[in-house]
Design an enzyme around this catalytic site. Structure first.
Site, short mmCIF file in Angstrom:
data_model
loop_
_atom_site.label_atom_id
_atom_site.label_comp_id
_atom_site.label_asym_id
_atom_site.label_seq_id
_atom_site.Cartn_x
_atom_site.Cartn_y
_atom_site.Cartn_z
N ASP A 155 20.34 51.09 -5.02
CA ASP A 155 18.87 51.14 -5.12
C ASP A 155 18.27 52.52 -4.82
OD1 ASP A 155 18.92 48.47 -5.69
OD2 ASP A 155 18.43 47.82 -3.66
N GLY A 213 25.23 44.80 0.53
CA GLY A 213 25.71 44.66 -0.85
C GLY A 213 26.66 45.80 -1.20
O1 F6P Z 1 20.80 46.23 -2.47
C1 F6P Z 1 21.52 46.30 -3.62
C2 F6P Z 1 21.21 45.14 -4.53
O2 F6P Z 1 22.09 45.17 -5.63
C3 F6P Z 1 19.77 45.04 -5.02
O3 F6P Z 1 19.48 45.90 -6.10
C4 F6P Z 1 19.69 43.60 -5.40
O4 F6P Z 1 18.36 43.16 -5.36
C5 F6P Z 1 20.52 42.93 -4.33
O5 F6P Z 1 21.42 43.90 -3.87
C6 F6P Z 1 21.30 41.73 -4.82
O6 F6P Z 1 21.90 41.15 -3.71
P1 F6P Z 1 23.09 40.11 -3.75
O7 F6P Z 1 24.32 40.84 -4.19
O8 F6P Z 1 23.21 39.61 -2.37
O9 F6P Z 1 22.71 39.09 -4.78
#
Ligand code: F6P
Length: 354
Positions: free
Chosen positions: A135, A10
């Site tokens: 995170d 992410g």
């Molecule tokens: O790992 C970072 C993060 O933003 C988390 O806080 C969240 O749960 C996840 O990625 C969301 O993932 P995606 O962008 O794939 O929806």
């Protein structure tokens, strides 16, 4: 010397600041440097997609959000799964690495990324990593970059909600990012003056949340702000199997808001800022951390000190062996000073001992 750069998982604020920091450092100290930007994280390494980059591409990107290289999620669990060609993603990456004659890779990512980086390193690739994620859950470093920017955004939401909550005498449930750990929620919750903070590490009791709201109402405060992490669970939900939890209706913040609205006379609203927390410019604190991480990663490459992650320990940036980091999560420990101080400040954590 051929060095590949990749951003994986992410995105978050500060990825470009890190790329710039690595590139500036390497360009300043390696005369025969060839720098390659690998496209979309491990996907580009698996499929052999990269481009040669010159210094101009790293100019003017210090404060730019997102990543100029693109990123993708490539789950660690799939890395060694055989495909129809009787090979796997790990082997494809190693083969591309060798075929192109890379001398090293600078890999920027979070927990999953680090597991794969360690695997690459164990299989002969020269790797230096940089811990990224809003995170803040990468083990071995006091902070990851992106976290400060996300906390800033989340705190802004809590601040803004305060005024409208107070005007209407409402209860607001603000759901913040963090599936496995509650660092953003805890820190933004404290910084924004939330009344209740609910995190994945501590299953909460709805009755305790109600008590905290009623206590505020009795003391003349007609509104309450609840900061809840997207991975927070009630005591009852925490007892469920993973499959049962995946089938739960609504998001944690919306579930809690629904329960509270059935039990309270006040209006209850839920808000989910979501990816807004990952977007936009990095804060000055993150830019500083990114630049220092980038510089240290570049120095490690130059010195041939591969197999390390750069980490913040106190005020120093230090190398930490990947083997000490990969596969571990930095969650909020039960005896964390942050939790203790939140309680001292009168914040409810949704447990009876608050
Ligand atoms: O790992 C970072 C993060 O933003 C988390 O806080 C969240 O749960 C996840 O990625 C969301 O993932 P995606 O962008 O794939 O929806």
């Amino acid at each position: 010397m051929k060095i590949g750069l990749l951003t994986s998982g992410g995105d978050c604020q500060g990825l470009n600041a890190v790329l710039r920091g690595v590139a500036k450092t390497l360009m300043g100290c390696i005369s025969d440097l060839e720098l390659y930007g690998i496209i979309d994280g491990y996907r580009g390494l698996i499929e052999g997609e990269w481009r040669k980059m010159g210094s101009e591409e790293f100019s003017g990107i210090l404060r730019q959000g997102g990543t100029i290289l693109g990123t993708s999620r490539q789950p660690f669990k799939d890395m060694q799964t055989l495909n129809e060609n009787n090979t796997n993603k790990l082997d494809m990456m190693l083969s591309n690495y060798k075929k192109h004659g890379f001398d090293g890779l600078v890999i920027i990512g979070g927990n999953g990324t680090h597991k794969t980086a360690y695997l690459l390193s164990q299989n002969g690739a020269n790797v230096v990593t940089i811990p990224k994620t809003i995170d803040n859950d990468v083990y071995g470093t006091d902070l990851t970059f992106g976290f400060d920017s996300a906390v800033e955004k989340a705190t802004y939401v809590i601040d803004a909600i305060h005024t409208t909550a107070a005007s209407h005498g409402r209860v607001f449930v603000i759901e913040l990012m963090g599936h496995k750990v509650g660092w953003i929620t805890l820190c933004a919750g404290i910084a924004g003056g939330a009344d209740v903070i609910l995190i994945p590490e501590i299953p909460y009791d709805v009755e305790e949340v109600l008590k905290a709201i009623e206590y505020r109402n009795k003391s003349g405060k007609n509104f309450s702000i609840i900061a809840i992490a997207e991975g927070a669970l009630t005591k009852e939900e925490a007892e469920l199997s993973k499959k049962e939890r995946n089938n739960l209706f609504l998001t944690p913040g919306n579930r809690l808001a629904k329960i509270l609205s059935e039990r309270l006379k006040q209006d209850v609203r839920a808000i989910v800022p979501g990816h807004l927390q990952r977007g936009g410019d990095p804060t000055a604190t993150d830019r500083l951390l990114c630049s220092r991480f980038g510089a240290m990663a570049g120095e490690l490459v130059k010195e041939g000190r591969f197999g390390n992650m750069v980490a913040l320990r106190g005020t120093e940036i230090v190398p930490v062996p990947l083997g000490e980091v990969a596969g571990k999560l930095k969650s909020i420990e039960e005896d964390s000073q942050f939790l203790h101080q939140a309680k001292s400040l009168g914040i409810s954590l949704g447990t009876p001992d608050d």
